[in-house]
Each structure stands twice: as structure tokens, then as C-alpha cells.
Design a protein around this motif. Sequence first.
Motif, PDB file in Angstrom:
ATOM      1  N   GLY A  76      13.136 -36.187   1.932  1.00 24.58           N
ATOM      2  CA  GLY A  76      12.493 -35.475   3.031  1.00 24.58           C
ATOM      3  C   GLY A  76      13.347 -34.326   3.522  1.00 24.58           C
ATOM      4  O   GLY A  76      13.745 -34.313   4.689  1.00 24.58           O
ATOM      5  N   LEU A  77      13.614 -33.360   2.671  1.00 24.69           N
ATOM      6  CA  LEU A  77      14.451 -32.226   3.015  1.00 24.69           C
ATOM      7  C   LEU A  77      13.733 -30.925   2.694  1.00 24.69           C
ATOM      8  O   LEU A  77      13.004 -30.841   1.701  1.00 24.69           O
ATOM      9  N   GLY A  78      13.976 -29.911   3.521  1.00 27.08           N
ATOM     10  CA  GLY A  78      13.494 -28.581   3.218  1.00 27.08           C
ATOM     11  C   GLY A  78      14.476 -27.862   2.318  1.00 27.08           C
ATOM     12  O   GLY A  78      15.597 -28.329   2.081  1.00 27.08           O
ATOM     13  N   ALA A  83       9.904 -28.067  -4.496  1.00 25.82           N
ATOM     14  CA  ALA A  83       9.123 -28.457  -3.317  1.00 25.82           C
ATOM     15  C   ALA A  83       7.872 -29.212  -3.761  1.00 25.82           C
ATOM     16  O   ALA A  83       7.189 -28.799  -4.712  1.00 25.82           O
ATOM     17  N   LEU A  84       7.589 -30.317  -3.108  1.00 24.88           N
ATOM     18  CA  LEU A  84       6.412 -31.118  -3.432  1.00 24.88           C
ATOM     19  C   LEU A  84       5.317 -30.985  -2.383  1.00 24.88           C
ATOM     20  O   LEU A  84       4.160 -31.297  -2.651  1.00 24.88           O
ATOM     21  N   GLY A  85       5.666 -30.530  -1.195  1.00 22.50           N
ATOM     22  CA  GLY A  85       4.655 -30.370  -0.158  1.00 22.50           C
ATOM     23  C   GLY A  85       5.246 -30.578   1.215  1.00 22.50           C
ATOM     24  O   GLY A  85       6.459 -30.745   1.379  1.00 22.50           O
ATOM     25  N   SER A  86       4.387 -30.546   2.210  1.00 20.87           N
ATOM     26  CA  SER A  86       4.835 -30.710   3.590  1.00 20.87           C
ATOM     27  C   SER A  86       3.663 -31.185   4.435  1.00 20.87           C
ATOM     28  O   SER A  86       2.504 -31.113   4.020  1.00 20.87           O
ATOM     29  N   ALA A  87       3.982 -31.696   5.609  1.00 25.10           N
ATOM     30  CA  ALA A  87       2.956 -32.141   6.560  1.00 25.10           C
ATOM     31  C   ALA A  87       3.446 -31.844   7.965  1.00 25.10           C
ATOM     32  O   ALA A  87       4.647 -31.980   8.252  1.00 25.10           O
ATOM     33  N   PRO A  88       2.566 -31.432   8.865  1.00 33.29           N
ATOM     34  CA  PRO A  88       2.979 -31.172  10.251  1.00 33.29           C
ATOM     35  C   PRO A  88       3.389 -32.463  10.941  1.00 33.29           C
ATOM     36  O   PRO A  88       2.854 -33.542  10.651  1.00 33.29           O
ATOM     37  N   LEU A  89       4.344 -32.344  11.842  1.00 33.15           N
ATOM     38  CA  LEU A  89       4.719 -33.483  12.665  1.00 33.15           C
ATOM     39  C   LEU A  89       3.716 -33.628  13.814  1.00 33.15           C
ATOM     40  O   LEU A  89       3.217 -32.635  14.338  1.00 33.15           O
ATOM     41  N   VAL A  90       3.439 -34.870  14.168  1.00 28.24           N
ATOM     42  CA  VAL A  90       2.528 -35.160  15.284  1.00 28.24           C
ATOM     43  C   VAL A  90       3.180 -36.213  16.176  1.00 28.24           C
ATOM     44  O   VAL A  90       4.065 -36.958  15.740  1.00 28.24           O
ATOM     45  N   ALA A 122       7.512 -27.414  13.321  1.00 30.86           N
ATOM     46  CA  ALA A 122       7.728 -28.862  13.269  1.00 30.86           C
ATOM     47  C   ALA A 122       6.978 -29.427  12.064  1.00 30.86           C
ATOM     48  O   ALA A 122       5.829 -29.850  12.158  1.00 30.86           O
ATOM     49  N   VAL A 123       7.652 -29.416  10.937  1.00 29.75           N
ATOM     50  CA  VAL A 123       7.035 -29.789   9.663  1.00 29.75           C
ATOM     51  C   VAL A 123       7.974 -30.726   8.907  1.00 29.75           C
ATOM     52  O   VAL A 123       9.201 -30.555   8.933  1.00 29.75           O
ATOM     53  N   HIS A 124       7.387 -31.710   8.259  1.00 30.04           N
ATOM     54  CA  HIS A 124       8.148 -32.629   7.405  1.00 30.04           C
ATOM     55  C   HIS A 124       8.001 -32.171   5.963  1.00 30.04           C
ATOM     56  O   HIS A 124       6.893 -32.140   5.414  1.00 30.04           O
ATOM     57  N   HIS A 125       9.122 -31.781   5.356  1.00 30.35           N
ATOM     58  CA  HIS A 125       9.126 -31.277   3.982  1.00 30.35           C
ATOM     59  C   HIS A 125       9.529 -32.388   3.011  1.00 30.35           C
ATOM     60  O   HIS A 125      10.353 -33.244   3.337  1.00 30.35           O
TER      61      HIS A 125
END
Length: 311
Positions: A148-150, A162-169, A278-281
Motif C-alpha cells: 500500500g505505497l504510492g 502501480a496497480l490502482g488506488s481508492a479514495p479514503l473514506v 486522501a487516496v490509498h495507493h
Amino acid sequence: MELRHLKYFLAVAETRNFTRAAARCYVAQSALSQQIARLEKDVGTPLFHRTSRSVRLTAAGELLEPQARRILADVDNARAALDALAGLRRGRLRLGLVQTMAVSVDMVEVAAEYRARHPGIDLRVSNAPSSRMAAEVLAGTLDLAVVGLGAREVPEGLDHRALGSAPLVAVVPREHALADREAIDLADLPDSHPLIQFSRGSGLRRQVEAAFARAGVEAGHDFEVGQVHDMIRLAVRGVGVTVVPRSSVVGPGSLLGFDTDGELPRGARMLRLVDEEAVHHICVVYDGTRLSPAGTAFLDVLDRHVSGRSA
């Protein structure tokens, strides 16, 4: 200097005990001690401080430890490369997997396809905080790791994809003061509910704390939990609030199987963050100069799943 001397040295370095190291290496303690003494004679300096109560590395031992790991890993990779001349029938793949995925790639399916394509490969999977797994790839004790690193967080010396990302909530209990909002600023979170945090050293923990820092407030440290689904469940049950990747909360790949936005079981709410950073990479890290054929084959399978192409 012989390879077995390095193996014995690492066993003592890891166990800090000659008896346990000898048992791990399936040799008598006296024999292992003799080989360590021979290694110390070869390098010209003691590698361990020995007392009746403890064994610890000297400065020379600390210098040798990462080098020994890399040497043994390179030998394993050389053997695997030679095996690959006759087809990828043997070898070993040591894979690290992050717990929090932010992409639609199903790593179980990736591993299953890899196993089906290469049944002779000894696939070993482990889980640890992202920073630790990246360090293990750098040291040669893991071949690849999905972390889980950018891009800017990947250690120097490692390649990444890079495999993708998702916004933090934010997930808040139904009685929370902000539960009726659609989106929030982390600076608006009151102290009435504790913050439920993920393990230290994880990519998610870093990204959440960075989001709080951008909001000008310090992230709380009231709860620290080692499983993301437990963080969400605790928030749903009203124990506190938590900040997690949206993909962990809702959708077909979510950890708890929620399939609707906004309101969750027990009236808990998932709130969007106004902070667009605020994104999880998620990425896969590896050392391209030392990647074994087994590791290259795994990247090929992973690429097919990421791109959505059929096998």
C-alpha cells in the motif's frame, strides 16, 4: 567463505541463540560454532558478541547481515534461472501481500492462476506492514510484494508498477455529530469518538496520518487494530470512527461485503473526504536486476488480471 557459513551466520543472527540456530540448520551446536569461528577467521573480525546470557551482532556482523542475505538470494535466483532454461518447472517465489486492496484485482485468483500455470514453483505468501515488506524485497528475503505505497513512498533501489488506488473514506457511528453529512473535512472530526487506526508501518496508516496532517490536525492513537475489517466493524458498532479505503467498505471486493453507498448496517455512515489527495495507493515492488524467472512469470499473470485480459 562458503555459502553454508553464511547460512549458519544468518541463522544465529536471526535467532540470537547458537542452540536454536543449530536446530534450524539441522547440525550439532558444536559443529555450527566451529563453522562460525571459521567464518570469523576468514573475515578477520568477530561477528558476534557472546555472553552467557545473550548473543548479538558486532558492527562487522551488522554490516555482513544484509550482504549475506543478498548473496544467498542471488544464488537462489541463479539456480532458478538455470532451471528456467528447461522451462519454469522448479523454483521458489516469496510473495508479500498487503491486506488492504484498493483495486479490483483479486489476488486470490492471481495466485490460483499462477499455481495452475506453474505447479512446480514453491509459492510462499506472507503478510506484514507495507514498509517492512518493501524492506524485505530490498534485502532479498521477498521476491515481490504488493504494498500500500504510492510511487514517492517506494524505497530507492526498487522497481514498482502501480496497480490502482481508492479514495479514503470515514466510517462513523450513527450517533456521530457528522453522520448526516455526505462529505467531511478531517479537521471537523470531534473528539467524542476515538479514532481507530491501522497497524504502524502500514501504507494505509501513513496515508491516513498524512491526510490528517494536511487538515492541520493530529491523528488520534486511541485504538490500533491489525485487521481492516475489524476497524470497520468497530466503527459500525459505535466504538469509534475510522478512515479506510472505500474499496474496503463497499462493492464486490469489500472486506465486509457491503454493496451500497452511504448508510451501512446499524445505521453507520460512510462519508467522503473533501481532501482529494486522501487516496490509498497499491503497487507491486520488486528488484528488476535480481528478479527470478518465477517472479517474472508472476508479474505476467498479475498484468493480465490488471489489464482485464483473459488468460
